[in-house]
Design an enzyme around this catalytic site. Sequence first.
Site, PDB file in Angstrom:
ATOM      1  N   LYS A 167       0.488  -6.618 -10.023  1.00 24.40           N
ATOM      2  CA  LYS A 167       0.000  -5.742  -8.960  1.00 24.40           C
ATOM      3  C   LYS A 167       1.178  -4.992  -8.321  1.00 24.40           C
ATOM      4  CE  LYS A 167      -3.768  -9.018  -7.998  1.00 24.40           C
ATOM      5  NZ  LYS A 167      -4.448  -9.817  -6.951  1.00 24.40           N
ATOM      6  N   TYR A 203     -12.513  -4.432  -9.473  1.00 24.05           N
ATOM      7  CA  TYR A 203     -12.915  -5.539  -8.612  1.00 24.05           C
ATOM      8  C   TYR A 203     -14.392  -5.459  -8.225  1.00 24.05           C
ATOM      9  CZ  TYR A 203      -8.197  -7.468  -7.908  1.00 24.05           C
ATOM     10  OH  TYR A 203      -6.979  -8.077  -8.069  1.00 24.05           O
ATOM     11  N   PHE A 252     -12.721  -8.341   2.403  1.00 24.14           N
ATOM     12  CA  PHE A 252     -11.397  -7.855   2.014  1.00 24.14           C
ATOM     13  C   PHE A 252     -11.437  -6.830   0.894  1.00 24.14           C
ATOM     14  CE2 PHE A 252     -12.347 -11.867  -0.149  1.00 24.14           C
ATOM     15  CZ  PHE A 252     -12.193 -11.505  -1.485  1.00 24.14           C
ATOM     16  N   ARG A 270      -4.484 -18.238 -16.513  1.00 21.87           N
ATOM     17  CA  ARG A 270      -4.840 -18.496 -15.108  1.00 21.87           C
ATOM     18  C   ARG A 270      -4.045 -19.685 -14.558  1.00 21.87           C
ATOM     19  NH1 ARG A 270      -8.522 -15.400 -12.031  1.00 21.87           N
ATOM     20  NH2 ARG A 270      -9.478 -17.322 -11.267  1.00 21.87           N
ATOM     21  N   THR A 327      -5.575 -18.696  -6.352  1.00 22.66           N
ATOM     22  CA  THR A 327      -5.665 -17.374  -5.714  1.00 22.66           C
ATOM     23  C   THR A 327      -4.795 -17.277  -4.459  1.00 22.66           C
ATOM     24  OG1 THR A 327      -7.933 -17.240  -6.517  1.00 22.66           O
ATOM     25  CG2 THR A 327      -7.291 -15.684  -4.787  1.00 22.66           C
ATOM     26  N   ARG A 335       2.305 -17.646  -8.815  1.00 25.45           N
ATOM     27  CA  ARG A 335       2.040 -17.451  -7.383  1.00 25.45           C
ATOM     28  C   ARG A 335       2.704 -18.548  -6.551  1.00 25.45           C
ATOM     29  NH1 ARG A 335      -4.321 -16.025  -8.283  1.00 25.45           N
ATOM     30  NH2 ARG A 335      -4.139 -13.753  -8.617  1.00 25.45           N
ATOM     31  N   ASN A 370      -0.611 -11.341  -3.843  1.00 24.08           N
ATOM     32  CA  ASN A 370      -0.366 -12.466  -4.749  1.00 24.08           C
ATOM     33  C   ASN A 370       0.094 -12.036  -6.138  1.00 24.08           C
ATOM     34  OD1 ASN A 370      -2.797 -11.560  -5.685  1.00 24.08           O
ATOM     35  ND2 ASN A 370      -3.946 -13.423  -5.251  1.00 24.08           N
ATOM     36  N   HIS A 410      -2.762 -10.416 -11.459  1.00 24.59           N
ATOM     37  CA  HIS A 410      -4.181 -10.603 -11.752  1.00 24.59           C
ATOM     38  C   HIS A 410      -4.341 -11.143 -13.162  1.00 24.59           C
ATOM     39  CE1 HIS A 410      -8.409  -9.788 -12.551  1.00 24.59           C
ATOM     40  NE2 HIS A 410      -7.992  -9.289 -13.695  1.00 24.59           N
ATOM     41  N   GLU A 452     -12.510  -6.127 -18.817  1.00 24.59           N
ATOM     42  CA  GLU A 452     -11.300  -5.588 -18.190  1.00 24.59           C
ATOM     43  C   GLU A 452     -10.381  -4.923 -19.206  1.00 24.59           C
ATOM     44  OE1 GLU A 452     -11.387  -8.725 -14.428  1.00 24.59           O
ATOM     45  OE2 GLU A 452      -9.823  -8.958 -15.937  1.00 24.59           O
TER      46      GLU A 452
HETATM   47  P1  ATP Z   1      -7.318 -11.867  -9.405  1.00 21.15           P
HETATM   48  O1  ATP Z   1      -8.741 -11.422  -9.710  1.00 21.15           O
HETATM   49  O2  ATP Z   1      -6.533 -10.818  -8.679  1.00 21.15           O
HETATM   50  O3  ATP Z   1      -6.639 -12.439 -10.615  1.00 21.15           O
HETATM   51  P2  ATP Z   1      -8.315 -14.353  -8.466  1.00 21.15           P
HETATM   52  O4  ATP Z   1      -9.209 -14.290  -9.654  1.00 21.15           O
HETATM   53  O5  ATP Z   1      -7.419 -15.536  -8.327  1.00 21.15           O
HETATM   54  O6  ATP Z   1      -7.385 -13.074  -8.389  1.00 21.15           O
HETATM   55  P3  ATP Z   1     -10.518 -13.346  -6.885  1.00 21.15           P
HETATM   56  O7  ATP Z   1     -11.478 -14.208  -6.195  1.00 21.15           O
HETATM   57  O8  ATP Z   1     -10.930 -12.645  -8.132  1.00 21.15           O
HETATM   58  O9  ATP Z   1      -9.179 -14.216  -7.143  1.00 21.15           O
HETATM   59  O10 ATP Z   1      -9.996 -12.286  -5.820  1.00 21.15           O
HETATM   60  C1  ATP Z   1      -9.335 -11.121  -6.239  1.00 21.15           C
HETATM   61  C2  ATP Z   1      -8.199 -10.830  -5.294  1.00 21.15           C
HETATM   62  O11 ATP Z   1      -8.720 -10.577  -4.003  1.00 21.15           O
HETATM   63  C3  ATP Z   1      -7.216 -11.984  -5.104  1.00 21.15           C
HETATM   64  O12 ATP Z   1      -6.202 -12.022  -6.076  1.00 21.15           O
HETATM   65  C4  ATP Z   1      -6.667 -11.691  -3.732  1.00 21.15           C
HETATM   66  O13 ATP Z   1      -5.568 -10.775  -3.803  1.00 21.15           O
HETATM   67  C5  ATP Z   1      -7.817 -11.015  -3.036  1.00 21.15           C
HETATM   68  N1  ATP Z   1      -8.474 -11.993  -2.179  1.00 21.15           N
HETATM   69  C6  ATP Z   1      -9.278 -13.004  -2.557  1.00 21.15           C
HETATM   70  N2  ATP Z   1      -9.708 -13.714  -1.516  1.00 21.15           N
HETATM   71  C7  ATP Z   1      -9.159 -13.119  -0.409  1.00 21.15           C
HETATM   72  C8  ATP Z   1      -9.208 -13.374   0.985  1.00 21.15           C
HETATM   73  N3  ATP Z   1      -9.915 -14.383   1.470  1.00 21.15           N
HETATM   74  N4  ATP Z   1      -8.506 -12.546   1.799  1.00 21.15           N
HETATM   75  C9  ATP Z   1      -7.788 -11.525   1.309  1.00 21.15           C
HETATM   76  N5  ATP Z   1      -7.694 -11.224  -0.003  1.00 21.15           N
HETATM   77  C10 ATP Z   1      -8.370 -12.015  -0.852  1.00 21.15           C
HETATM   78 MG    MG Z   2     -10.389 -12.629 -10.103  1.00 24.57          MG
END
Ligand code: ATP
Ligand code: MG
Length: 137
Positions: free
Chosen positions: A9, A49, A57, A85, A91, A102, A112, A115, A126
């Site tokens: 990112k 997303y 968020f 992962r 996350t 992370r 973080n 992705h 994706e």
């Molecule tokens: P990614 O999809 O980015 O790999 P992830 O699969 O671990 O991350 P997701 O639940 O898909 O987590 O959320 C996507 C992204 O949204 C997270 O990587 C994070 O940056 C953001 N995010 C998730 N939860 C929160 C939250 N509670 N507050 C702020 N940002 C959040």
């Molecule tokens: Mg995700």
Amino acid sequence: LERTFIAIKPDGVQRGLISEIISRFERKGYKLVAVKLVVPTKEFAMQHYDDLKGRPFFNGLCDFLSSGPVLAMVWEGQGVIKYGRKLIGATAPQNSEPGTIRGDLAISVGRNIIHGSDGPETAVAEIALWFKPEELL
Ligand code: ATP
Ligand code: MG
């Protein structure tokens, strides 16, 4: 062979973490089969997303993803979706274990740095969203 979509990112690119992150996937034994540096539009970030729309968020997350260069990649290898992962970590960086990307390199859930696709269907979707078929080796 299994493939997954991984993106560094804008915060990870800006912090100079590209080589650190690529080397963790390389040293594990995965193969890089596509890579490019892109600045996604906000609309594109919203598509990426899409499953999170409605979350509080979501808007900030999409603004952030489109705020600068993202290193989009496809990695290949046995079990790469799930194990990728695992390399990435939880996350929220306060929950991600030391030794994960992370866990070692981030402190904020909104910043973080990386992705990774969360399953076989999202990996296919994706990869198709970010890459043209001819960009995949
Ligand atoms: P990614 O999809 O980015 O790999 P992830 O699969 O671990 O991350 P997701 O639940 O898909 O987590 O959320 C996507 C992204 O949204 C997270 O990587 C994070 O940056 C953001 N995010 C998730 N939860 C929160 C939250 N509670 N507050 C702020 N940002 C959040
Ligand atoms: Mg995700």
